[in-house]
Write an enzyme that holds these catalytic residues in place. Structure first.
Site, PDB file in Angstrom:
ATOM      1  CD  GLU A  73      -3.002  -0.212  12.211  1.00 33.34           C
ATOM      2  OE1 GLU A  73      -2.836  -1.013  13.159  1.00 33.34           O
ATOM      3  OE2 GLU A  73      -2.996  -0.560  11.021  1.00 33.34           O
ATOM      4  CE  LYS A 109      -2.880  -8.755   8.481  1.00 30.75           C
ATOM      5  NZ  LYS A 109      -2.785  -8.104   7.148  1.00 30.75           N
ATOM      6  NE  ARG A 162      -2.107  -3.852  12.363  1.00 33.35           N
ATOM      7  CZ  ARG A 162      -2.611  -4.117  11.155  1.00 33.35           C
ATOM      8  NH1 ARG A 162      -2.632  -5.335  10.690  1.00 33.35           N
ATOM      9  NH2 ARG A 162      -3.109  -3.143  10.421  1.00 33.35           N
ATOM     10  CG  HIS A 175     -14.740  -3.190   1.277  1.00 31.37           C
ATOM     11  ND1 HIS A 175     -14.589  -4.016   0.191  1.00 31.37           N
ATOM     12  CD2 HIS A 175     -13.767  -3.567   2.144  1.00 31.37           C
ATOM     13  CE1 HIS A 175     -13.587  -4.851   0.391  1.00 31.37           C
ATOM     14  NE2 HIS A 175     -13.057  -4.594   1.574  1.00 31.37           N
ATOM     15  CD  GLU A 226      -6.345  -8.494   5.550  1.00 29.37           C
ATOM     16  OE1 GLU A 226      -5.190  -8.067   5.489  1.00 29.37           O
ATOM     17  OE2 GLU A 226      -7.345  -7.872   5.153  1.00 29.37           O
ATOM     18  NE  ARG A 267      -3.054  -3.049   0.219  1.00 31.06           N
ATOM     19  CZ  ARG A 267      -3.576  -3.716  -0.798  1.00 31.06           C
ATOM     20  NH1 ARG A 267      -3.476  -3.252  -2.043  1.00 31.06           N
ATOM     21  NH2 ARG A 267      -4.194  -4.860  -0.600  1.00 31.06           N
ATOM     22  CD  GLU A 292      -5.323  -0.633   1.386  1.00 35.10           C
ATOM     23  OE1 GLU A 292      -4.870  -0.424   2.522  1.00 35.10           O
ATOM     24  OE2 GLU A 292      -5.722  -1.747   1.006  1.00 35.10           O
ATOM     25  CG  ASP A 301      -9.047  -2.498   5.803  1.00 38.74           C
ATOM     26  OD1 ASP A 301      -8.224  -1.840   6.430  1.00 38.74           O
ATOM     27  OD2 ASP A 301      -8.755  -3.363   4.970  1.00 38.74           O
TER      28      ASP A 301
HETATM   29  O1  GCW Z   1      -6.437  -2.599   4.403  1.00 41.36           O
HETATM   30  C1  GCW Z   1      -5.809  -3.841   4.446  1.00 41.36           C
HETATM   31  C2  GCW Z   1      -4.785  -3.809   3.370  1.00 41.36           C
HETATM   32  C3  GCW Z   1      -3.712  -4.869   3.561  1.00 41.36           C
HETATM   33  C4  GCW Z   1      -3.157  -4.720   4.972  1.00 41.36           C
HETATM   34  C5  GCW Z   1      -4.289  -4.910   5.958  1.00 41.36           C
HETATM   35  C6  GCW Z   1      -3.833  -4.748   7.408  1.00 41.36           C
HETATM   36  C7  GCW Z   1      -0.916  -5.095   5.737  1.00 41.36           C
HETATM   37  O2  GCW Z   1      -5.395  -3.976   2.121  1.00 41.36           O
HETATM   38  O3  GCW Z   1      -2.723  -4.634   2.590  1.00 41.36           O
HETATM   39  O4  GCW Z   1      -2.108  -5.630   5.214  1.00 41.36           O
HETATM   40  O5  GCW Z   1      -5.263  -3.938   5.733  1.00 41.36           O
HETATM   41  O6  GCW Z   1      -4.056  -3.691   7.959  1.00 41.36           O
HETATM   42  O7  GCW Z   1      -3.278  -5.676   7.968  1.00 41.36           O
END
Ligand code: GCW
Length: 704
Positions: free
Chosen positions: A390, A290, A327, A523, A294, A171, A396, A368
């Site tokens: 955060e 993290k 996180r 989104h 994801e 990003r 992004e 997000d």
């Molecule tokens: O917004 C999303 C992003 C990911 C990012 C994730 C996060 C680092 O698309 O690229 O990963 O958040 O915050 O962990």
């Protein structure tokens, strides 16, 4: 003189003339950020600076004042000294309340001499005071009357770099990573020092060097040595280094069979690793993690909780005074519940179960980093746990580097939000610890910095780095005040420039919301790289990867029902607030479709239908960008040509892309609701299929 000599002479004259007109080659490329020190251009030789003590930090402070060129010939003596200095102690100033990092800058009389004293309890405080003095002068403050006293409200003011070891920034839209891992630790690029200066000038005191999607290799001996070299450079500027830790590193690096946080061998591995890091970096800040998000490994892989994982790592750094930033950005790929609810459901039961050197890092909103989100419900739900906020400084979801979007209003709006848990309880007071009496407090910003010459990819993106640091120091500052400060320092104090630039800054983010999706939509971007509109996407494997999951538009209406009849996410807020959000009539219009699914003909407070309101917001967004372009055009000749031209070009890109967002989105909504465009609105330039077919295979910031 020979003919040849004459032509050389002419050439030299011509060169001199050109240089005279345009200045040195890199003068206005943005490299100097807000530390440009252009006015007044007087010699600094008249400046008498006396630093009491010879620490690297005091030397850095004195050096910054010297290089600033800001002091006219009648400059007074400037004394840099901490509270322990005999002369300062004799003045009996009330310095105790300044804590470790606060400062006081003002005139005192020392041995009959009027002296400008920059003082603090620590040399870091003196450094911050020196930068505050420079800011005061650069923003037009007088040298005759100075009385600057300030203490940061938040303890950890940290940048998160999502920088990979191969130099790609996740990003990132401002070139490659600033860290040249390959030539570190030997080559210490002077630019690292300039990075530290810039951060110190706005009070940032920590930096996480590597991506939260972490590679275990960043914890190997060679990379620890590289991080240590950066830590050595940053230390005089009060900046601690942190690393993102990959939870499964004991398996990948240590050959263990498990990374289960309850397994003693795992705890031992992390303790030894922490000891190794602290041998190289004695003031290492700690880990950012993290986990179980994801695809990242984490304690949930073993049936352990996030608290188990965080506490195990916390125990490893505790003997050295380190911390863990854990996180809360989690949403399981197996959980069918509303994504916006999942972090709360996972973390709230763990309130009070984290070790005292753990701080849970929560994104500003529950999904997000969207152009607009309501504040994250966790801020009102974990009173016994320190929560960091955060923010994403890199854009992004707000147009990458090319769109002008000043994020201070987004940051401030979240910080000012009332959580509803007690009178006067705001997100800022949760974050600064004052509400619940936490001492470990913090604010993290996902950096927008890369190796592009202007650091952030555009002159205006610098304002977001600046604003983040200023708000982390004092969450009570207003976006306008920060915008004015930044403008004066970055572009000078010409009143027309000041007025225009601050006005552009203040309108900019709202324009992005309008042209990407207003009224609480979120989104809606394209898959993967997140560049441009794709509200139609519906075929991705996980439901919550698809924009249609978020907007839920159909013939009958649009929006995500998060009330009792839907996911009931509203119940995650304090009762009075939840009750307001449960009713569309008492939900802020800007968050309407975040919480409600409403018919297209729903009557807004204005009397217009929902559809008409939404549609006209797209036009408003595009119009604002067009107006910003015109305003910037009027500054031609008042701003240096290099930054002026880059900004003018980027504004043209932004206008084009704002229209693209508008047209693509309207085409799609009309394909769903079968309604005509409100009267007088221009039809989209292409049909829906055209928008669907756009591909951007190498869009930046999306590591494969
Ligand atoms: O917004 C999303 C992003 C990911 C990012 C994730 C996060 C680092 O698309 O690229 O990963 O958040 O915050 O962990």
């Amino acid at each position: 003189m020979t003919a040849f000599g004459r032509s050389i002479g002419k050439f030299a004259l011509l060169c001199a003339a050109v240089i005279g007109l345009t200045g040195p080659a890199h003068a206005e490329d943005g490299y100097d950020l807000w530390l440009r020190y252009r006015t007044p251009a007087t010699t600094s030789s008249a400046l008498k600076i006396e630093a009491r003590g010879d620490t690297p930090t005091l030397r850095a402070a004195a050096e910054e004042l010297r290089r600033s060129n800001l002091f006219a010939t009648k400059a007074p003596t400037i004394l840099l000294a901490t509270a322990t200095d005999r002369d300062v102690a004799a003045l009996r100033l009330p310095l105790a309340a300044l804590g470790d990092e606060g400062y006081r800058v003002g005139y005192v009389t020392l041995g009959n001499r009027r002296t400008l004293l920059v003082t603090a309890n620590t040399d870091r405080g003196v450094l911050y005071g020196s930068f505050a003095l420079l800011r005061h002068l650069q923003t037009g403050g007088s040298l005759d009357r100075i009385d600057l006293t300030s203490t940061p409200r938040v303890k950890l003011r940290v940048l998160n770099h999502w920088d990979n070891l191969d130099g790609v920034v996740e990003r990132g839209y401002a070139g490659a990573s600033l860290w040249d891992w390959w030539t570190l630790p030997d080559f210490r690029d002077p630019r690292y020092t300039d990075y530290a200066r810039a951060n110190a000038s706005i009070g940032i005191n920590g930096t996480v060097l590597n991506n939260v999607n972490a590679k275990a290799e960043s914890l190997t001996a060679p990379y620890i040595a590289k991080a240590a070299a950066l830590a050595d450079i940053f230390r005089p500027y009060g900046i601690k280094v942190y690393l993102s830790a990959r939870f499964s590193a004991p398996i990948e690096l240590g050959g263990l069979k498990t990374a289960d946080p309850r397994d003693p061998a795992v705890g031992r591995w992390w303790r030894a690793k922490a000891d190794e890091i602290y041998r190289a970096i004695p003031d290492f800040g700690g880990f950012l993690v993290k986990a179980n998000s994801e695809g990242q490994p984490g304690p949930r892989d073993y049936g352990a909780t996030h608290a188990d994982g965080a506490n195990m790592l916390a125990a490893a750094v505790k003997p050295h005074g380190g911390i863990v930033m854990w996180r809360a950005f989690v949403y399981a790929d197996t959980d069918p519940d509303d994504r916006a609810k999942q972090a709360y459901d996972e973390f709230k039961p763990l309130d009070g179960r984290f070790a005292d050197n753990v701080v849970v890092q929560v994104k500003n909103g529950a999904i997000d980093f969207q152009p607009r989100e309501p504040f994250h419900p966790l801020f009102g739900a974990m009173p016994r746990t320190p929560l960091m906020i955060e923010f994403q400084i890199t854009k992004e979801y707000l147009g990458f580097a090319t769109h002008l979007a000043y994020l201070a209003p987004l940051f401030a709006k979240t910080l000012d939000a009332q959580t509803g848990t007690a009178p006067g309880a705001t997100v800022a007071r949760v974050v600064d610890g004052s509400l619940e009496g936490h001492r470990l407090t913090g604010m993290a910003g996902v950096a927008n910095i890369g190796d592009s010459r202007d650091w952030t990819g555009s002159p205006f993106n610098q304002a977001n780095w600046y604003a983040f640091g200023r708000l982390a120091w004092d969450p009570g500052l207003t976006p306008e005040a920060i915008a004015r400060e930044w403008t004066a320092q970055s572009f000078g104090r010409d009143p027309q420039v000041m007025r225009t630039v601050t006005d552009m800054l203040m309108r900019s983010r709202e324009a992005v919301v309008d042209y990407t999706g207003a009224l609480g939509l979120a989104h809606l971007m394209a898959t993967g790289h997140h560049y441009g509109p794709a509200p139609w996407v519906s075929d991705l494997k996980r439901p919550e990867w698809n924009p249609v999951y978020y907007h839920r538009a159909d013939r009958g209406g649009i929006g995500f029902d998060r009330t009792k009849t839907g996911s009931n996410a509203v119940a995650q807020y304090a009762p009075a607030l939840a009750a307001r959000l449960a009713d569309p009539r008492t939900t802020p219009e800007s968050e309407l479709l975040w919480f409600h699914h409403l018919p297209w003909d729903y009557r807004m407070a204005s009397g217009q239908t929902l559809w008409e309101t939404l549609a006209r917001r797209y036009d408003r967004g595009v119009d604002t960008v067009a107006a910003m372009r015109r305003e910037w055009e009027a500054l031609r000749g008042r701003v240096d040509p290099q930054r002026w031209a880059k900004t003018a070009t980027f504004l043209a890109v932004q206008e084009r892309e704002a229209r693209w967002w508008r047209d693509a989105s309207l085409s799609y909504w009309m394909s769903v609701n079968h309604l005509p465009l409100p009267a007088g609105m221009a039809p989209p330039a292409h049909d829906l299929d055209w928008y669907k077919q756009q591909r951007f295979p190498f869009a930046p910031g999306n590591p494969q």
